[in-house]
Design an enzyme around this catalytic site. Structure first.
Site, short mmCIF file in Angstrom:
data_model
loop_
_atom_site.label_atom_id
_atom_site.label_comp_id
_atom_site.label_asym_id
_atom_site.label_seq_id
_atom_site.Cartn_x
_atom_site.Cartn_y
_atom_site.Cartn_z
N SER A 79 0.62 -1.70 -0.37
CA SER A 79 -0.35 0.08 0.26
C SER A 79 0.97 0.98 -0.56
O SER A 79 2.03 1.51 0.47
CB SER A 79 -0.84 -0.07 1.27
N LYS A 80 0.70 2.30 -0.95
CA LYS A 80 1.18 3.23 -0.73
C LYS A 80 1.02 4.22 0.40
O LYS A 80 1.98 5.00 0.57
CB LYS A 80 0.63 4.32 -1.94
N ARG A 81 -0.34 4.34 0.78
CA ARG A 81 -0.83 4.43 2.73
C ARG A 81 0.53 4.22 2.86
O ARG A 81 0.64 4.45 4.37
CB ARG A 81 -2.20 4.45 2.61
#
Length: 483
Positions: free
Chosen positions: A251-253
């Protein structure tokens, strides 16, 4: 004809899962002599990031994932940007209302939030209670005339079940009682992601929908919409998740790399695409390095796995290194140039010579600055580095080797790699030394490092006569203090 689509949201970057979805849709369409469509899903205005369309276009262009239709390639099914299709969605939402498959909902955010809070306090899963389903036509007309904000909700049956067949996960059946009356048209007049997908996929004649398996739970709602309209649903192909490890999604988050991050770190686009292709798919062979044409030829839906794929940075780095080794020296040197320019070697050394020694010794371009950091100045090092068991080198032997090398190189007129090689290898033979007994001390004096991107001869050629002789002299002085 097979028609697949890639429908990204313009959120500012291309994460790995999105890129794999695009790649698989592209590969399958090309394998089947079909068409690959780019559709921009920008109805979630809160997540919209400026210049995101540019990121999408540039990424697809860089990776060679060429679409046949899209916002800038009208194939007769446009517009291909959802915000430009607003009237289309409203038309079909109202059609569902007329069919009795959807209804106006005038509940306020405050009322809905209170209902959610109550469900949470009671430990139950919140579902909209169909409060507005039974409003009379007169009540609806009155509220619309008064300009009351509204959404249009899908009327999901209380009972029964809905099934669909996925190309990867097989037959999936869900009880209607588990489904919510999802919003189809929001109060701003824009559709929800779920509704827009169904309408667009039908109107654009999409035959196969490839997307992440996180959308499996939403698919029954889609099928109810297809049934309500009397439309034929597409073939669903839900792709396995891409995981950071056994427990966490990529996940980029969470700080995991996007495509842009990987390119900025010095990865090659072709290597990234090759690696991503293998995250959830295999050809049934041991082949790992593919050209684009080979990927198209080998790709099939049958090769897609159900199990999540683990993103392995080390495997990607290895694969990138293989791509770098396969380049011509000219190609490597051209791509390495920006990294030389931001390193300690900037403007001081022959980049072509550096590329000759580095091409087989780096796996990503961002390793270059560290590899050449020793060139302008030798870091302080311990004299023990001259000692070598295999070569039976002690301080006296290393000192003798440096003196002989310095004397020979000071007299060398033709300072080229071939002349340096002949001089030092010839010197070792003439003095009865093994090559390593001479070259190890020389390399140590030139770099002060245990591990270097090149050997003594290559490095002396790059450093030049004056610097090489100077460093050999400093090595001699360091060793003299040990004897």
């Amino acid at each position: 004809m097979v028609r697949t689509r890639f429908a990204p949201s313009p959120t500012g970057y291309m994460h790995i899962g999105n890129l794999r979805t695009a790649l698989y849709g592209y590969l399958f369409a090309k394998k089947e002599n079909g068409r690959f469509v780019l559709r921009v899903e920008d109805t979630d205005q809160e997540r919209y990031v400026a210049d995101s369309l540019k990121v999408i276009y540039e990424t697809l262009a860089e990776t060679g994932i060429t679409y046949d239709e899209g916002p800038d390639k009208d194939g007769g099914y446009g517009p291909y940007v959802q915000s430009e299709r607003k009237d289309i969605y409203k038309k079909y939402a109202l059609q569902l209302v007329e069919l009795g498959k959807a209804y106006y909902c005038f509940c306020t955010d405050e009322e809905l939030n209170q209902a959610r809070a109550k469900a949470e306090a009671e430990g139950t899963t919140y579902k909209y209670d169909k409060h507005c389903l039974n409003l009379s036509n007169a009540e609806i007309a009155e509220r619309l005339a008064a300009g009351m904000p509204y959404v249009i909700r899908q009327d999901t049956p209380f009972t029964g079940s809905v099934s669909f067949k996925d190309a990867i996960f097989g037959e999936i059946t869900v009880d209607c009682a588990e489904l919510d009356d999802m919003v189809l048209l929001k109060s701003d007049g824009l559709p929800t992601y779920n509704f827009a997908n169904v309408v667009d996929d039908h109107l654009m004649s999409i035959t196969h929908v490839l997307r992440g398996s996180e959308y499996l739970s939403s698919t029954p709602k889609y099928n109810l919409l297809y049934q309500s309209f009397g439309w034929e649903p597409p073939v669903y192909v839900h792709l396995p998740l891409i995981m950071k490890d056994a427990h966490n999604k990529l996940s980029k988050r969470n700080g995991d790399a996007s495509y842009q991050d990987l390119i900025a770190k010095g990865y090659l686009s072709d290597a990234v695409i090759n690696y991503i292709a293998l995250l959830g798919w295999n050809s049934g062979t041991n082949q790992e390095i593919y050209t684009r044409e080979e990927l198209i030829e080998a790709f099939s839906l049958e090769g897609i796995n159900k199990s999540p794929a683990i993103f392995d940075p080390l495997k990607l780095m290895w694969m990138n290194g293989e791509y770098m080794k396969a380049m011509t020296l000219e190609q490597f040197n051209e791509l390495a140039r920006p990294w030389y320019e931001q390193s300690a070697a900037a403007g001081k050394y022959d980049y072509n010579k550096l590329s000759r020694i580095l091409q087989s010794r780096v796996e990503i371009f961002s390793q270059i600055p560290e590899k050449v950091a020793f060139l302008p100045q030798v870091a302080e090092y311990a004299p023990e580095m001259y000692l070598h068991k295999k070569f039976k080198l002690d301080y006296a032997g290393a000192l003798e080797a440096l003196k002989l090398a310095k004397d020979a190189l000071e007299k060398l007129n033709d300072w080229t790699e071939s002349s340096l090689h002949d001089t030092l290898i010839g010197l070792a033979a003439a003095t009865g030394m093994k090559n390593g007994q001479l070259l190890w001390p020389v390399r140590t004096a030139l770099t002060g490092l245990e591990s270097t991107p090149g050997g003594a001869i290559e490095l002396a050629d790059i450093l030049g006569r004056a610097e090489t002789v100077s460093r050999l002299q400093k090595g001699i002085e360091k060793l003299q203090e040990c004897i």
